[in-house]
Write an enzyme that holds these catalytic residues in place. Sequence first.
Site, PDB file in Angstrom:
ATOM      1  N   LYS A 102      14.685 -63.854  49.974  1.00 38.86           N
ATOM      2  CA  LYS A 102      13.352 -63.872  49.398  1.00 38.86           C
ATOM      3  C   LYS A 102      13.064 -62.529  48.745  1.00 38.86           C
ATOM      4  CE  LYS A 102      11.320 -61.115  51.174  1.00 38.86           C
ATOM      5  NZ  LYS A 102      11.604 -59.636  51.246  1.00 38.86           N
ATOM      6  N   TYR A 125       5.618 -62.512  52.882  1.00 41.38           N
ATOM      7  CA  TYR A 125       5.617 -62.979  54.281  1.00 41.38           C
ATOM      8  C   TYR A 125       4.225 -63.469  54.677  1.00 41.38           C
ATOM      9  CZ  TYR A 125      10.221 -60.909  55.020  1.00 41.38           C
ATOM     10  OH  TYR A 125      11.555 -60.617  54.948  1.00 41.38           O
TER      11      TYR A 125
HETATM   12  P1  NAD Z   1      19.453 -52.729  49.338  1.00 41.94           P
HETATM   13  O1  NAD Z   1      19.024 -51.946  48.175  1.00 41.94           O
HETATM   14  O2  NAD Z   1      19.630 -52.023  50.643  1.00 41.94           O
HETATM   15  O3  NAD Z   1      20.795 -53.514  49.022  1.00 41.94           O
HETATM   16  C1  NAD Z   1      21.036 -54.093  47.772  1.00 41.94           C
HETATM   17  C2  NAD Z   1      22.522 -54.131  47.498  1.00 41.94           C
HETATM   18  O4  NAD Z   1      22.706 -54.571  46.158  1.00 41.94           O
HETATM   19  C3  NAD Z   1      23.183 -52.753  47.620  1.00 41.94           C
HETATM   20  O5  NAD Z   1      24.435 -52.879  48.253  1.00 41.94           O
HETATM   21  C4  NAD Z   1      23.369 -52.338  46.166  1.00 41.94           C
HETATM   22  O6  NAD Z   1      24.515 -51.497  45.969  1.00 41.94           O
HETATM   23  C5  NAD Z   1      23.594 -53.688  45.490  1.00 41.94           C
HETATM   24  N1  NAD Z   1      23.316 -53.668  44.057  1.00 41.94           N
HETATM   25  C6  NAD Z   1      24.071 -54.263  43.136  1.00 41.94           C
HETATM   26  N2  NAD Z   1      23.608 -54.051  41.897  1.00 41.94           N
HETATM   27  C7  NAD Z   1      22.524 -53.265  42.048  1.00 41.94           C
HETATM   28  C8  NAD Z   1      21.618 -52.693  41.131  1.00 41.94           C
HETATM   29  N3  NAD Z   1      21.720 -52.898  39.810  1.00 41.94           N
HETATM   30  N4  NAD Z   1      20.618 -51.931  41.612  1.00 41.94           N
HETATM   31  C9  NAD Z   1      20.469 -51.750  42.948  1.00 41.94           C
HETATM   32  N5  NAD Z   1      21.307 -52.271  43.866  1.00 41.94           N
HETATM   33  C10 NAD Z   1      22.325 -53.023  43.422  1.00 41.94           C
HETATM   34  O7  NAD Z   1      18.381 -53.911  49.502  1.00 41.94           O
HETATM   35  P2  NAD Z   1      18.125 -54.816  50.759  1.00 41.94           P
HETATM   36  O8  NAD Z   1      16.997 -54.242  51.551  1.00 41.94           O
HETATM   37  O9  NAD Z   1      19.384 -55.099  51.459  1.00 41.94           O
HETATM   38  O10 NAD Z   1      17.527 -56.126  50.039  1.00 41.94           O
HETATM   39  C11 NAD Z   1      18.377 -57.074  49.399  1.00 41.94           C
HETATM   40  C12 NAD Z   1      17.649 -58.401  49.286  1.00 41.94           C
HETATM   41  O11 NAD Z   1      17.292 -58.863  50.577  1.00 41.94           O
HETATM   42  C13 NAD Z   1      16.350 -58.376  48.499  1.00 41.94           C
HETATM   43  O12 NAD Z   1      16.165 -59.585  47.827  1.00 41.94           O
HETATM   44  C14 NAD Z   1      15.284 -58.228  49.578  1.00 41.94           C
HETATM   45  O13 NAD Z   1      14.023 -58.733  49.192  1.00 41.94           O
HETATM   46  C15 NAD Z   1      15.885 -59.053  50.670  1.00 41.94           C
HETATM   47  N6  NAD Z   1      15.465 -58.592  52.008  1.00 41.94           N
HETATM   48  C16 NAD Z   1      15.091 -59.529  52.904  1.00 41.94           C
HETATM   49  C17 NAD Z   1      14.749 -59.158  54.182  1.00 41.94           C
HETATM   50  C18 NAD Z   1      14.435 -60.192  55.220  1.00 41.94           C
HETATM   51  O14 NAD Z   1      13.946 -59.846  56.270  1.00 41.94           O
HETATM   52  N7  NAD Z   1      14.730 -61.469  54.964  1.00 41.94           N
HETATM   53  C19 NAD Z   1      14.743 -57.808  54.547  1.00 41.94           C
HETATM   54  C20 NAD Z   1      15.154 -56.866  53.614  1.00 41.94           C
HETATM   55  C21 NAD Z   1      15.513 -57.281  52.344  1.00 41.94           C
END
Ligand code: NAD
Length: 396
Positions: free
Chosen positions: A138, A226
């Site tokens: 999400k 959420y």
């Molecule tokens: P994050 O930034 O920690 O991780 C993103 C990953 O994507 C990284 O490994 C990054 O290297 C990669 N990536 C690839 N291309 C990229 C670009 N152009 N710019 C930036 N990063 C790039 O993010 P996250 O917190 O892991 O979130 C990822 C997804 O998960 C999002 O959609 C977020 O909304 C969702 N999320 C959901 C929950 C939940 O509880 N369900 C919690 C956190 C995040």
Amino acid sequence: MEREVTRRGVIELGMGAALAIPAAGAMADAAQAQQKSPGSVGYAVVGLGKLSIGQILPALKRTKNAHLAALVSGSPEKAKRLAAEYGLPETAIYSYDTFDSIAKDPNIQVVYIVLPNSMHADFTVRAFKAGKHVLCEKPMAVTLAECERMIAAGKAANRQLMIAYRCQYEPVNVTAMQIMRKGTLGTPRLVSAVMGKQTDLSDPSDVWRLDMAMSGGGALADMGIYGINATRYLLLEEPVEVRGWARTDRNDPRFKTVDDLIAWQMRFPSGAIGEGSSCFSQPGTMSWQAIGSDRRMVADPGCFYGGNSLRIVGGKNDPQPQVKEMDQFGNEMNWFADVVRGKSPNVSPGEEGLQDMRIIHAIQQSVANGGASVKIAGGYRRAYDPATTVGIRTSV
Ligand code: NAD
């Protein structure tokens, strides 16, 4: 699926005792590998950022019906390190460029997309083209057109699309939905949700969240979702009208393209009102309360990864819900494994993700028009109620 009511009225949420987590702090203790069931579903995890490394990969160790089958990353070093840690061969590592060749990998049935929001649609469509099912984080995407494209691609490929609304598989929230359905609170009047955290531009994970093009809406799309989703599943109805207001310091370097604090109101056909806020300059908060004519119910925290709590306020000597904590990420991935195996219905399909995006966009439109009322179109109705589908029993 196991369903059990213990003598103390403690609830169990499917998936068996190996997934039960006695307390939030004990999560690490429960990280021992789980014996996989025959026909366990292979997941390719795309994007190895905070959520994947901190929650998803560890949870996949504990799932009975799902296992890690591949890693997809832009960083070969990180992927190699994690593959070694999780016992995967290097042949199970894909880059964003080689991703499409997963079509030839029979070990992968599900692609779990854990990338910045603006990348969800393209990777979903590519995964469907490769013949895989998709679990997508999400918010579903950034634009409504992208959401529709994702849904259409799943239908064309005859594959399942589920949006990773973990709270719909989390015991406190499912128990709360059941309490709402029983009418314990009386006539539902108001659901109020507060979601936010402090953001930091030195954290790469926050940089894209603070970029409108990549996040699709800052705190509202990241955390407000959420509160919007909880209001809808608690009331089991859809809003017909919303209003929103923003408060943003444009001199703060974090808020050049996204709003900081957004507060909203949603009007529901029953007469209930939803209200909430999302903010990227406050202490970490994920709480909601539901107020009925007789009682109110408070979940604070309500949507954290662990340690959520639920209490009923207002009646005399009300029995309090006793909710046993479970690994919500594991439950969610187990659930989707059963969806793709035809054993469970898809409780949070693409249409559910699209509905939240409609509401988010309507709130943004209202904000841009000084809080003007914006009608919600679409006629969406939830196909399955998590309260009765996901499988929790409670004594309350
Ligand atoms: P994050 O930034 O920690 O991780 C993103 C990953 O994507 C990284 O490994 C990054 O290297 C990669 N990536 C690839 N291309 C990229 C670009 N152009 N710019 C930036 N990063 C790039 O993010 P996250 O917190 O892991 O979130 C990822 C997804 O998960 C999002 O959609 C977020 O909304 C969702 N999320 C959901 C929950 C939940 O509880 N369900 C919690 C956190 C995040």
